[in-house]
Enzyme design. Structure first.
Site, PDB file in Angstrom:
ATOM      1  N   SER A 114       0.852  -1.189   0.000  1.00 61.52           N
ATOM      2  CA  SER A 114       0.000   0.000   0.000  1.00 61.52           C
ATOM      3  C   SER A 114       0.888   1.239   0.000  1.00 61.52           C
ATOM      4  O   SER A 114       2.077   1.170   0.319  1.00 61.52           O
ATOM      5  CB  SER A 114      -0.924   0.012   1.226  1.00 61.52           C
ATOM      6  OG  SER A 114      -0.178   0.225   2.412  1.00 61.52           O
ATOM      7  N   CYS A 115       0.288   2.353  -0.369  1.00 60.31           N
ATOM      8  CA  CYS A 115       0.988   3.637  -0.346  1.00 60.31           C
ATOM      9  C   CYS A 115      -0.072   4.712  -0.124  1.00 60.31           C
ATOM     10  O   CYS A 115      -1.054   4.466   0.576  1.00 60.31           O
ATOM     11  CB  CYS A 115       1.787   3.859  -1.628  1.00 60.31           C
ATOM     12  SG  CYS A 115       0.799   3.885  -3.143  1.00 60.31           S
ATOM     13  N   LEU A 116       0.092   5.878  -0.695  1.00 59.65           N
ATOM     14  CA  LEU A 116      -0.891   6.940  -0.524  1.00 59.65           C
ATOM     15  C   LEU A 116      -2.099   6.729  -1.429  1.00 59.65           C
ATOM     16  O   LEU A 116      -3.235   6.825  -0.984  1.00 59.65           O
ATOM     17  CB  LEU A 116      -0.258   8.306  -0.801  1.00 59.65           C
ATOM     18  CG  LEU A 116      -1.157   9.522  -0.566  1.00 59.65           C
ATOM     19  CD1 LEU A 116      -1.512   9.653   0.909  1.00 59.65           C
ATOM     20  CD2 LEU A 116      -0.483  10.786  -1.071  1.00 59.65           C
TER      21      LEU A 116
END
Length: 157
Positions: A114-116
């Protein structure tokens, strides 16, 4: 089944026309069909919640550490910044545990990145798959979507 068949056929058709330009990609990945299957490895918010509840995954947040400190993180995630993912997944288990505080995943473990907002997590997933972590996926909605759903769920409670 029909959607999968159509997707597989169209992927093979597209890849068939670009495989010569991709050099050794086909032989490295085994087949066009395997490569196409990586295109549908997105995880939704609800799927991620279920996976986290089942404790059946390692969720890796690939944002920079300052982003997590400033904005927060999905509970249960491990922070491995994107530029460290390739090296981290190739570390020996002791080094990985020392650096990240978690057991190093095996190539058969289910990883979700996951990231932003899904861009860096897709790159991390591609890196993991290229290293043999074939069960790697990514949460396309990222932290931005997670926070939105979590706030909405809390309001409904």
């Amino acid at each position: 089944m029909l959607a999968r068949l159509v997707l597989g056929t169209s992927c093979r058709a597209v890849l068939g026309s670009v495989e010569p330009a991709l050099g050794g990609l086909k032989s490295r990945w085994g087949s066009s069909q395997h490569f196409c299957s990586t295109l549908s490895k997105d995880v939704t918010y609800r799927e991620l919640k279920n996976l986290l509840n089942s404790k059946d995954i390692m969720l890796i947040d690939v944002r920079n550490t300052w982003e997590i400190l400033e904005h927060g993180k999905i509970p249960g995630s491990v922070n491995i910044p994107l530029d460290e993912v390739g090296e981290a997944l190739q570390m020996n288990p002791r080094e990985f545990k020392e650096k990240y505080g978690e057991e190093k995943p095996s190539k058969s473990d289910r990883l979700v990145f996951s990231c932003l907002a899904g861009v860096r997590s897709k790159k991390a997933m591609d890196t993991a798959i290229s290293l043999g972590f074939n069960s790697a996926q990514h949460y396309i909605g990222g932290w931005t979507e997670w926070v939105t759903y979590e706030i909405s769920e809390k309001k409904q409670s």
